[in-house]
Motif scaffolding. Structure first.
Motif, PDB file in Angstrom:
ATOM      1  N   THR A  45     -12.224 -64.742   1.523  1.00 48.31           N
ATOM      2  CA  THR A  45     -11.468 -64.433   0.460  1.00 48.31           C
ATOM      3  C   THR A  45     -11.946 -63.465  -0.372  1.00 48.31           C
ATOM      4  N   ASP A  46     -13.222 -63.445  -0.578  1.00 46.04           N
ATOM      5  CA  ASP A  46     -14.019 -62.460  -1.526  1.00 46.04           C
ATOM      6  C   ASP A  46     -13.854 -61.060  -0.672  1.00 46.04           C
ATOM      7  N   GLU A  47     -14.074 -60.964   0.579  1.00 46.55           N
ATOM      8  CA  GLU A  47     -13.769 -59.799   1.303  1.00 46.55           C
ATOM      9  C   GLU A  47     -12.395 -59.411   1.318  1.00 46.55           C
ATOM     10  N   LEU A  48     -11.550 -60.222   1.328  1.00 39.59           N
ATOM     11  CA  LEU A  48     -10.136 -59.881   1.374  1.00 39.59           C
ATOM     12  C   LEU A  48      -9.762 -59.185  -0.064  1.00 39.59           C
ATOM     13  N   ARG A  49     -10.417 -59.889  -0.869  1.00 39.11           N
ATOM     14  CA  ARG A  49     -10.169 -59.185  -2.567  1.00 39.11           C
ATOM     15  C   ARG A  49     -10.659 -57.964  -2.734  1.00 39.11           C
ATOM     16  N   ALA A  50     -11.936 -57.673  -1.789  1.00 35.08           N
ATOM     17  CA  ALA A  50     -12.475 -56.559  -2.104  1.00 35.08           C
ATOM     18  C   ALA A  50     -11.575 -55.254  -1.262  1.00 35.08           C
ATOM     19  N   THR A  51     -10.788 -55.667  -0.330  1.00 34.91           N
ATOM     20  CA  THR A  51      -9.773 -54.624   0.342  1.00 34.91           C
ATOM     21  C   THR A  51      -8.411 -54.302  -0.361  1.00 34.91           C
ATOM     22  N   GLN A  52      -7.877 -55.543  -0.990  1.00 39.65           N
ATOM     23  CA  GLN A  52      -6.765 -55.303  -1.541  1.00 39.65           C
ATOM     24  C   GLN A  52      -6.838 -56.214  -2.889  1.00 39.65           C
ATOM     25  N   ALA A  53      -6.184 -55.616  -3.998  1.00 37.93           N
ATOM     26  CA  ALA A  53      -6.231 -56.599  -5.379  1.00 37.93           C
ATOM     27  C   ALA A  53      -5.102 -57.191  -5.018  1.00 37.93           C
ATOM     28  N   THR A  82     -17.638 -57.966  -5.990  1.00 33.69           N
ATOM     29  CA  THR A  82     -16.430 -57.364  -5.830  1.00 33.69           C
ATOM     30  C   THR A  82     -16.312 -56.006  -6.771  1.00 33.69           C
ATOM     31  N   SER A  83     -17.389 -55.393  -7.163  1.00 29.43           N
ATOM     32  CA  SER A  83     -17.537 -54.158  -7.867  1.00 29.43           C
ATOM     33  C   SER A  83     -17.060 -53.319  -6.988  1.00 29.43           C
ATOM     34  N   GLY A  84     -17.339 -53.225  -5.624  1.00 30.65           N
ATOM     35  CA  GLY A  84     -16.563 -52.027  -5.048  1.00 30.65           C
ATOM     36  C   GLY A  84     -15.463 -52.004  -4.175  1.00 30.65           C
ATOM     37  N   ARG A  85     -14.260 -52.588  -5.265  1.00 34.82           N
ATOM     38  CA  ARG A  85     -13.063 -52.759  -5.037  1.00 34.82           C
ATOM     39  C   ARG A  85     -12.406 -51.338  -4.593  1.00 34.82           C
ATOM     40  N   ARG A  86     -11.743 -51.137  -3.740  1.00 35.68           N
ATOM     41  CA  ARG A  86     -10.876 -50.148  -3.293  1.00 35.68           C
ATOM     42  C   ARG A  86      -9.317 -50.393  -3.844  1.00 35.68           C
ATOM     43  N   GLU A  87      -9.080 -49.518  -4.699  1.00 32.39           N
ATOM     44  CA  GLU A  87      -7.648 -49.610  -5.103  1.00 32.39           C
ATOM     45  C   GLU A  87      -6.708 -48.502  -5.234  1.00 32.39           C
TER      46      GLU A  87
END
Length: 87
Positions: A45-53, A82-87
């Motif tokens: 879930t954290d990996e998914l959160r990192a790719t899409q908000a 999750t600081s490296g989120r791509r948005e």
């Protein structure tokens, strides 16, 4: 037909079970196993959160973290940053 067993079992002790050795109940073992499965789901879930908000993923991750912490006796699960989120 078969020869009887003449030797004592190496798996049993003379005095019976050792009270100094900590044994867990079936419920405790299942809680440990469930905490591991939920922690793995939390990692994904954290990996998914990192790719899409997504607010739904954020809510799900927090709920999973709460349950893992509860099952582990209050210890918070290790989480991916999750600081490296791509948005």
């Amino acid at each position: 037909m078969y020869e009887p067993i003449r030797a004592k079992s190496v798996h049993s002790t003379v005095d019976g079970p050792n009270p100094d050795f900590p044994h867990r109940s079936r419920e405790e073992e299942l809680d440990i196993q469930l905490a591991g499965h939920l922690a793995a789901l939390l990692a994904v879930t954290d990996e998914l959160r990192a790719t899409q908000a997504s607010p739904d993923l954020d809510t799900a991750a927090e709920r999973l973290a709460e349950q893992v912490g509860r099952l582990r006796g209050g210890r918070a699960p290790v989480r991916a940053s999750t600081s490296g989120r791509r948005e």
